[in-house]
Design a protein around this motif. Structure first.
Motif, mmCIF file in Angstrom:
data_model
loop_
_atom_site.group_PDB
_atom_site.id
_atom_site.type_symbol
_atom_site.label_atom_id
_atom_site.label_comp_id
_atom_site.label_asym_id
_atom_site.label_seq_id
_atom_site.Cartn_x
_atom_site.Cartn_y
_atom_site.Cartn_z
ATOM 1 N N VAL A 131 -4.186 21.941 0.696
ATOM 2 C CA VAL A 131 -5.167 21.870 -0.386
ATOM 3 C C VAL A 131 -6.449 22.560 0.081
ATOM 4 C CG1 VAL A 131 -6.439 20.356 -1.936
ATOM 5 C CG2 VAL A 131 -4.150 19.699 -1.162
ATOM 6 N N GLU A 132 -6.753 23.684 -0.511
ATOM 7 C CA GLU A 132 -7.918 24.474 -0.115
ATOM 8 C C GLU A 132 -9.112 24.169 -1.008
ATOM 9 O OE1 GLU A 132 -7.917 26.371 2.470
ATOM 10 O OE2 GLU A 132 -5.775 26.664 2.907
ATOM 11 N N GLY A 133 -10.304 24.222 -0.417
ATOM 12 C CA GLY A 133 -11.510 24.027 -1.202
ATOM 13 C C GLY A 133 -12.581 23.292 -0.421
ATOM 14 N N ARG A 178 -10.768 11.964 3.284
ATOM 15 C CA ARG A 178 -10.237 13.231 3.790
ATOM 16 C C ARG A 178 -9.654 13.991 2.603
ATOM 17 N NH1 ARG A 178 -6.750 11.419 7.121
ATOM 18 N NH2 ARG A 178 -8.080 11.369 8.972
ATOM 19 N N GLY A 179 -10.412 14.929 2.089
ATOM 20 C CA GLY A 179 -9.966 15.661 0.913
ATOM 21 C C GLY A 179 -11.088 16.486 0.318
ATOM 22 N N LEU A 180 -10.846 16.961 -0.890
ATOM 23 C CA LEU A 180 -11.797 17.828 -1.570
ATOM 24 C C LEU A 180 -13.025 17.052 -2.056
ATOM 25 C CD1 LEU A 180 -9.425 19.961 -3.856
ATOM 26 C CD2 LEU A 180 -10.275 20.516 -1.558
ATOM 27 N N GLY A 212 0.800 -1.206 0.000
ATOM 28 C CA GLY A 212 0.000 0.000 0.000
ATOM 29 C C GLY A 212 0.838 1.264 0.000
ATOM 30 N N LEU A 213 0.216 2.345 -0.445
ATOM 31 C CA LEU A 213 0.847 3.664 -0.473
ATOM 32 C C LEU A 213 -0.201 4.688 -0.073
ATOM 33 C CD1 LEU A 213 3.121 5.706 -1.355
ATOM 34 C CD2 LEU A 213 2.042 5.650 -3.624
ATOM 35 N N GLY A 214 0.087 5.441 0.986
ATOM 36 C CA GLY A 214 -0.755 6.566 1.359
ATOM 37 C C GLY A 214 -0.037 7.860 1.024
ATOM 38 N N ILE A 215 -0.696 8.741 0.282
ATOM 39 C CA ILE A 215 -0.126 10.045 -0.076
ATOM 40 C C ILE A 215 -0.985 11.121 0.574
ATOM 41 C CG2 ILE A 215 0.470 11.644 -1.934
ATOM 42 C CD1 ILE A 215 0.663 9.205 -3.797
ATOM 43 N N LYS A 216 -0.363 11.957 1.377
ATOM 44 C CA LYS A 216 -1.068 13.051 2.040
ATOM 45 C C LYS A 216 -0.531 14.363 1.466
ATOM 46 C CE LYS A 216 -2.060 12.525 6.353
ATOM 47 N NZ LYS A 216 -3.557 12.436 6.286
ATOM 48 N N VAL A 217 -1.380 15.066 0.716
ATOM 49 C CA VAL A 217 -1.007 16.337 0.099
ATOM 50 C C VAL A 217 -1.399 17.455 1.053
ATOM 51 C CG1 VAL A 217 -1.115 17.736 -1.983
ATOM 52 C CG2 VAL A 217 -1.560 15.269 -2.128
ATOM 53 N N LEU A 218 -0.464 18.371 1.332
ATOM 54 C CA LEU A 218 -0.693 19.427 2.322
ATOM 55 C C LEU A 218 -1.075 20.743 1.649
ATOM 56 C CD1 LEU A 218 2.378 18.777 4.679
ATOM 57 C CD2 LEU A 218 0.180 17.598 4.599
ATOM 58 N N THR A 266 -5.794 18.907 3.927
ATOM 59 C CA THR A 266 -5.018 17.839 3.301
ATOM 60 C C THR A 266 -5.893 17.079 2.313
ATOM 61 O OG1 THR A 266 -5.548 16.510 5.259
ATOM 62 C CG2 THR A 266 -3.350 17.480 5.153
ATOM 63 N N GLN A 267 -5.229 16.456 1.360
ATOM 64 C CA GLN A 267 -5.896 15.582 0.388
ATOM 65 C C GLN A 267 -5.190 14.239 0.433
ATOM 66 O OE1 GLN A 267 -8.596 15.930 -2.023
ATOM 67 N NE2 GLN A 267 -8.186 13.726 -2.049
ATOM 68 N N ASP A 268 -5.913 13.200 0.852
ATOM 69 C CA ASP A 268 -5.336 11.862 0.940
ATOM 70 C C ASP A 268 -5.682 11.042 -0.302
ATOM 71 O OD1 ASP A 268 -4.497 12.598 3.457
ATOM 72 O OD2 ASP A 268 -5.640 11.066 4.536
#
Length: 369
Positions: free
Chosen positions: A116-118, A324-326, A108-114, A129-131
């Motif tokens: 991120v507005e919206g 958890r994201g847009l 598995g791979l989890g990517i958490k983008v910091l 954040t956008q996971d």
């Protein structure tokens, strides 16, 4: 929407998902069984573990750079304009038990983008954040929550209880059986093939969202593909059968001690809801109708990805949840609706029994060195 190659893309609309009447009952049952796995792991390891992705292999600091001049159908959501985001990524094995890396399984791979507005997918989510959660099988192994309740839950229950020696014998039997079937032009079902696939270098693996998500005005699946020469060369590179029980973490640490790495984040847009369904995550979306196309470059610099501080942060503090994201990247389909409940229940249990803070990072400096 039609692009320059005359492909027509399905537009997202509210109500496009079709829920089975038994879905809530199935999901509630799955959550109860997986809670039992959580409790059993806690008794065994004396700490709370994820009921999936339990064993981490490295926590990486990096950046995600959205490509410039994307065509309109790809310039959607957080990819609407060129921008560089900080990210935190966690590599893992998807089992709910801590197993030797000598034993092949799904990764598995989890990517958490910091930053991120919206508008958020969930109304009570105040993070920025956008996971994205990805695995090494392109299609999900079970069509929907009902199929998972009938068959997948039994697999998860068994995998949480099998010892490594029994697991090893089981995979060896499956491998011999698959070899015999191949002589007849057949093979094991995909739900079993994942346990006999070659044990490869994790940094050369391709990862997929498997289930679909909203992609702004459209619907998509996503892929993570090695692109820089050093990691591209590791694709399909076999691991030594007698390697260390923690070989993945050692390989990741050794690599990033002297190398950087780049990966492409790619998008496959839905063109036909019958051939590329939302509710059946086990159906392969044909590349001939809609190929994966790059929308961003992920870059990881040289670093130490598995210091004691990072390991504790990744295993105990961090949580990843594709919900958890847009709202522009809202997960779609039955398997994703299942994950919303399962991931949150698992995270709640793990943080509570470990007395660990629930921190959703707002700055990459919160990741320990």
């Amino acid at each position: 929407m039609t692009d320059g190659q005359t492909r027509t893309y399905v537009r997202f609309r509210e109500g496009i998902e079709e829920r089975c009447r038994c879905e809530k009952k199935d999901i509630d049952r799955i959550v109860r069984v997986l809670r039992g796995n959580n409790e059993r792991s806690y008794r065994r390891y004396k700490r709370g573990l994820r009921d999936a992705h339990a064993k981490g292999h490295g926590i990486l600091r990096g950046t995600l750079e959205v490509k410039a001049d994307l065509p309109p159908e790809l310039a959607q959501g957080m990819f609407a304009a060129p921008k560089t985001y900080d990210i935190i990524a966690r590599l893992s094995s998807t089992a709910g038990a801590i197993r030797s890396d000598q034993l092949r399984g799904v990764r598995g791979l989890g990517i958490k983008v910091l930053g991120v507005e919206g508008e958020r997918a969930l109304p009570d989510d105040t993070a920025t954040t956008q996971d994205f959660i990805m695995v090494t099988h392109r299609e999900f192994l079970f069509a929907d929550a009902h199929a998972y309740a009938r068959a997948g839950m039994l697999t998860a229950w068994a995998l949480a209880r099998l010892s490594d020696p029994v697991y090893r014998v089981g995979t060896e039997i499956l491998s011999r059986l698959n070899g015999a079937l191949e002589h007849c032009g057949k093979s094991l079902p995909e739900t079993l093939l994942v346990f006999v696939a070659p044990n490869t270098h994790i940094l050369g693996d391709l990862f997929y969202t498997s289930a679909p998500l909203r992609y702004g005005d459209y619907i998509a699946k996503m892929a993570y593909v090695p692109s820089s020469p050093e990691v591209a060369a590791l694709t399909e590179t076999s691991m030594d059968a007698n390697t260390d029980v923690n070989a993945c973490a050692l390989m990741v640490s050794d690599f990033f001690s002297c190398h950087s790495a780049e990966y492409e984040l790619q998008v496959q847009l839905c063109t036909n809801l019958e051939r590329m369904p939302i509710e059946d995550a086990s159906v392969a979306w044909p590349e001939s109708e809609s190929p994966h196309r790059a929308v961003a470059t992920i870059h990881f610099p040289e670093q130490d990805p598995y210091t004691p501080q990072r390991r504790a942060f990744g295993d105990d503090v961090l949580s990843f949840n594709s919900w958890r994201g847009l709202d522009a990247h809202r997960p779609l389909g039955s398997i994703n609706r299942l994950k919303q409940k399962v991931y949150e229940a698992s995270s709640d249990f793990r943080h509570r029994v470990n007395n660990a803070p629930r921190l959703e990072p707002s700055d990459v400096s919160q990741l320990p060195p």
